[in-house]
Every structure is written in C-alpha cells, then in structure tokens.
Design a protein around this motif. Structure first.
Motif, PDB file in Angstrom:
ATOM      1  N   LEU A  67     -30.877 -73.703 -54.126  1.00 35.95           N
ATOM      2  CA  LEU A  67     -30.502 -72.418 -54.727  1.00 35.95           C
ATOM      3  C   LEU A  67     -31.208 -71.247 -54.038  1.00 35.95           C
ATOM      4  O   LEU A  67     -30.575 -70.270 -53.656  1.00 35.95           O
ATOM      5  CB  LEU A  67     -30.852 -72.448 -56.217  1.00 35.95           C
ATOM      6  CG  LEU A  67     -30.506 -71.228 -57.049  1.00 35.95           C
ATOM      7  CD1 LEU A  67     -29.001 -71.054 -57.125  1.00 35.95           C
ATOM      8  CD2 LEU A  67     -31.072 -71.373 -58.454  1.00 35.95           C
ATOM      9  N   ALA A  91     -25.819 -75.932 -57.015  1.00 37.07           N
ATOM     10  CA  ALA A  91     -26.762 -74.865 -56.642  1.00 37.07           C
ATOM     11  C   ALA A  91     -26.104 -73.878 -55.688  1.00 37.07           C
ATOM     12  O   ALA A  91     -26.271 -72.660 -55.818  1.00 37.07           O
ATOM     13  CB  ALA A  91     -27.999 -75.482 -56.009  1.00 37.07           C
ATOM     14  N   PRO A 141     -30.089 -62.443 -59.565  1.00 39.24           N
ATOM     15  CA  PRO A 141     -30.674 -63.740 -59.963  1.00 39.24           C
ATOM     16  C   PRO A 141     -31.590 -63.608 -61.173  1.00 39.24           C
ATOM     17  O   PRO A 141     -32.311 -62.622 -61.289  1.00 39.24           O
ATOM     18  CB  PRO A 141     -31.501 -64.169 -58.749  1.00 39.24           C
ATOM     19  CG  PRO A 141     -31.226 -63.190 -57.686  1.00 39.24           C
ATOM     20  CD  PRO A 141     -30.629 -61.974 -58.280  1.00 39.24           C
ATOM     21  N   ASP A 153     -30.525 -69.570 -64.061  1.00 43.47           N
ATOM     22  CA  ASP A 153     -30.729 -70.746 -63.201  1.00 43.47           C
ATOM     23  C   ASP A 153     -30.990 -71.981 -64.052  1.00 43.47           C
ATOM     24  O   ASP A 153     -30.447 -73.058 -63.782  1.00 43.47           O
ATOM     25  CB  ASP A 153     -31.930 -70.537 -62.263  1.00 43.47           C
ATOM     26  CG  ASP A 153     -31.681 -69.416 -61.273  1.00 43.47           C
ATOM     27  OD1 ASP A 153     -30.539 -68.919 -61.241  1.00 43.47           O
ATOM     28  OD2 ASP A 153     -32.630 -69.052 -60.553  1.00 43.47           O
TER      29      ASP A 153
END
Lengths: 283, 173
Positions: free
Chosen positions: B54, B94, B104, B109
């Motif tokens: 990621l 990912a 982000p 996540d």
C-alpha cells in the motif's frame, strides 16, 4: 453511475496489470502461477513434486537456522524456570523412585510372562528399528500441528512410521523428503488414532484438537472412562503397536468432554525416536 | 566520497529490511505460539505485505512475495501455492486501495485491511476444507483475524517510523 463503474474497472485493471519500477511480473501473472502450482500440485504432477522437494530441503534447513535466536531465548528462559523447580522436584522424584524400584521387580516378571503367553496365543511380537532424529522445526501454522525432523528417506524413514518421545507416543510420519520428514503430531486436528483407555479397557479413538490436548471420541462406554485413566495405543488396524502410553484423562466437567493430557510436551521436543513395528516371523 | 558510499550502502541494506523481515516471518512464523497463550495468534506476514504494498510498493517485489508464499506453504504444510495466492490477493487489494485513495488515512487502511483478510481467510478456509480436505478450527481463524487486524495499527506506526527516520523515505504514495 457510468463513470464510477469505469473508475472501479480502471483501478482494478491497474492493480492487476500495472508493474512497478522494479517488478518483473504483474500481479495477474503471479496469481496465475500460484493457481497452476495449486492445481498441478493437487494432481501430483511430477515437475511440481520435484520443485516441492527442492524447496522443502531449502526451507526446512533455513527455518532451523532462522529459529536459532528465538530458540536460544526460549531455552534460556526454560532453563532458568527449571532450575527454580529443581529442588522440589528432586525430593519428589526420590520418593517416587523408591516406590518404582519395588514395582519394577514385579513388572519384569509380568513382562516376561506376557511375552510367553502372547507367543502361545499366536499374537504377533514386535521388533523395531530405532532412528534418533533431531527436531529441525516446530513452527507449524497456528492451525496445524506438525514438526520437521532431520532424517529422511536416506536414513530409511518411511511413511506411517511411529514417532516417540522417550516411551510416549508423539505422532507419525506423514511426509518424507530425502534428508528430512514431517511428523503429524497427535494434537493435530487431522490426527485420529485407535486407543484403549485403562482401567476398564475402553476401546476408542483419540482425536487431536489443534490445541495442547486431545479428546476421546466414538466410544459407547463413556461412563467407564474415569478421571486420571491412562490412554494407550490399542493396536487396532495395525497402525501402532499396542500398549504405547499416550496420556491421561483430564475430565472437563463443564461440557462433558473426555480431555486427554499428553504425557509428552510437544512444544519442548528436541530429539525424537522414529520406529517401525513389524510383524515378527512366528517360529 | 567513502563516507557517501558507506551511507548509500547502509540505506540500501535498510531498504531491503522488509524483504528480510518477510522471509524471516514465513520461515519462523511470528505467531508467538511458543508462549502457550490459548487465545492468541496473528499473521505478521499479512500486515507486512499489506502495509508495504500500500505505502511503499517498490520495497517488496511481487516475485519475492510469491516465493515467500511458497516457503510459507512448506513451513505450515499447506498445499503448494495457496499462501502465494493469498499474499498476491492481499497485494491486489492494497494496490486497488492505493489507486482509489486521494487522501490517505489509517482508519480507511485498517477497515480495508480487515475486509481483505476476512475475504482471504474465508477463501483459505473454504479451499482447505472443501478442496484439500484439511480440518481447520473456525474459532482459531477468527482469533487470528482479530489479532492481525488489531496489530495492524501498531505495526503500521512502527513501519512508518522505520521508513521515516531510519530509511529516510517520505510517506508519499
């Protein structure tokens, strides 16, 4: 609506097909390789088997080397812990030894008598070749319980051979490589062996649970199994020799399960004995 | 000049640490089974692969991940190629998240990671149980997933720290 679906497709296609700066293969091609490995491996394809054997030899040795620092810490901790318990244990052992010495004399006589009687009733006697093996790795998955030993087909190890820790049964060989083998422990969920519970001689099946204990299954005489009863191999199906001690019953009253505590601690195995039991030629 | 070359060498070694960690984790199985804790196990390799695919996709090559999966299969005794497949699906997830994310955030996540490991473990459970006839404990899998998810917070911060202060790479995607 249309554009959001396009975005999803573009993002997904990019995830599968886009290669990074230092990537040689795209994810899609590697996923394809994995599936080929799985399918061909399932059909016992020769090339895949050779690759598997090669990787096995490398990985088992590397796993042993990588585990050295962790094992060192673990062993030091256990040594310290054992040292503290040593005095009390010594006193207890001295007391037990006196009792055992007395029992041993009568046992010797019983063993000889038993052998004589077995040969009369034409039951087979067993001979075994013992191979001492070192445990290379006990790093199974959290779900599967097995160990790797440093003896393989080169040392005449065969599938189904019995693995023991001292006098206690530990498991059997389920995979043989040239220089190493995999032992399926009794605690594995897939392990099921015929046993006899003494006293009362209850025949049953001992199943692994994936934890540090086993359970007694498929028996009609559950009530005859008492707490602290000892489990031995029954010898049924000629899988194991009859009478190898395995563990004792520790009854869990909450859910009425017949829990078996193994005599051997599978997490502490360093060296094991690998044996094969053969039918002896009757004279 | 020599000092500069030395620094480059150290940076190169540090940047290869994720690969080293991945191989050590599959060969040694960082699950703390030996502690004898009844309800505790987690999958370190899932966290490592997801984080680096990621955030720093250049650190872990897909080929290395594929090989690590094969090694993991040998160590755990599962059919050859199964772990590789699971690791690569994790990489796909990912990579997809990286493509669709503009801003982000750790929470996003983590949620995406949880969904991915749920799918992966379900796939693994189904294939092992129904195709390869392995018996697995469903409860153990749930515990493994829960701890793997919880540890993602901890390890993602540790990896961030490692990348930022030791390797000297920014958190840019």
């Amino acid at each position: 609506m249309e554009s959001s679906r396009d975005d999803f497709v573009i993002a997904l296609r990019s995830a599968f097909l886009k290669k990074g700066t230092q990537q040689r293969f795209s994810l899609l091609s590697l996923i394809f390789f994995s599936i080929i490995f799985l399918i061909l491996g399932n059909f016992n394809f020769k090339v895949i088997n050779y690759i598997k054997l090669g990787i096995n030899e490398i990985v088992y040795r590397s796993s042993f080397i990588v585990s050295v620092p962790e094992n060192l810490i673990k062993d030091s901790y256990l040594t310290l812990q054992n040292h503290n318990k040593l005095y009390k244990k010594n006193e207890k052992i001295k007391f037990e030894l006196e009792i055992l010495k007395a029992k041993d004399l009568s046992n010797e006589f019983i063993i000889l008598e038993n052998q004589r009687l077995k040969s009369i009733v034409d039951d087979y006697l067993v001979k075994s070749d013992t191979i001492i093996a070192k445990v290379l790795s006990d790093k199974g998955s959290p779900f599967l319980r097995s160990i790797i030993i440093n003896k393989g087909s080169k040392h005449k190890i065969n599938l189904g051979m019995v693995v023991m820790d001292g006098a206690y049964l530990v498991g059997k060989i389920v995979e043989v490589n040239y220089l190493s083998s995999r032992v399926l422990l009794l605690s594995d969920l897939n392990s099921k062996i015929p046993v006899i519970v003494e006293p009362n001689a209850v025949f049953s099946i001992l199943s692994g649970t994936g934890k540090n204990h086993g359970i007694i299954q498929y028996s009609k005489k559950y009530d005859d199994i008492k707490s602290e009863s000892v489990i031995y191999t029954s010898g049924a199906g000629n899988l194991f020799k009859a009478g190898i001690p395995i563990g004792k019953i520790n009854e869990n009253f909450l859910n009425d399960e017949k829990k078996v505590e193994f005599f051997s601690d599978f997490s502490q195995l360093r060296f094991v004995k690998v044996l094969s039991f053969l039918k002896s030629e009757t004279e | 000049m020599t000092e500069l070359r030395g620094k480059n060498l150290i940076r190169k070694i540090l940047s290869n640490i994720p690969i080293l960690l991945l191989f050590i984790s599959v060969l040694n199985n960082f699950d703390f089974n030996h502690l004898g804790l009844k309800y505790f196990s987690f999958n370190f390799s899932y966290i490592l692969i997801f984080y680096y695919s990621l955030k720093k996709s250049e650190s872990l090559g897909y080929t290395y991940i594929f090989i690590a999966g094969l090694f993991n299969d040998v160590v755990t005794g599962t059919p050859m190629g199964l772990s590789s497949l699971m690791y690569l699906i994790l990489c796909v997830a990912a990579s997809y998240l990286r493509n669709i994310t503009l801003r982000p955030s750790v929470i996003n996540d983590c949620i995406f990671f949880l969904i991915t490991i749920l799918i992966i473990n379900s796939l693994m459970f189904v294939s092992l149980n129904f195709i390869f006839n392995y018996e697995l404990n469903y409860f153990d899998q749930i515990i493994n997933i829960t701890y793997t998810f919880l540890f993602y917070f901890l390890f993602s911060n540790l990896f961030d720290f490692f990348e930022k202060y030791l390797v000297g790479r920014n958190n840019a995607r």
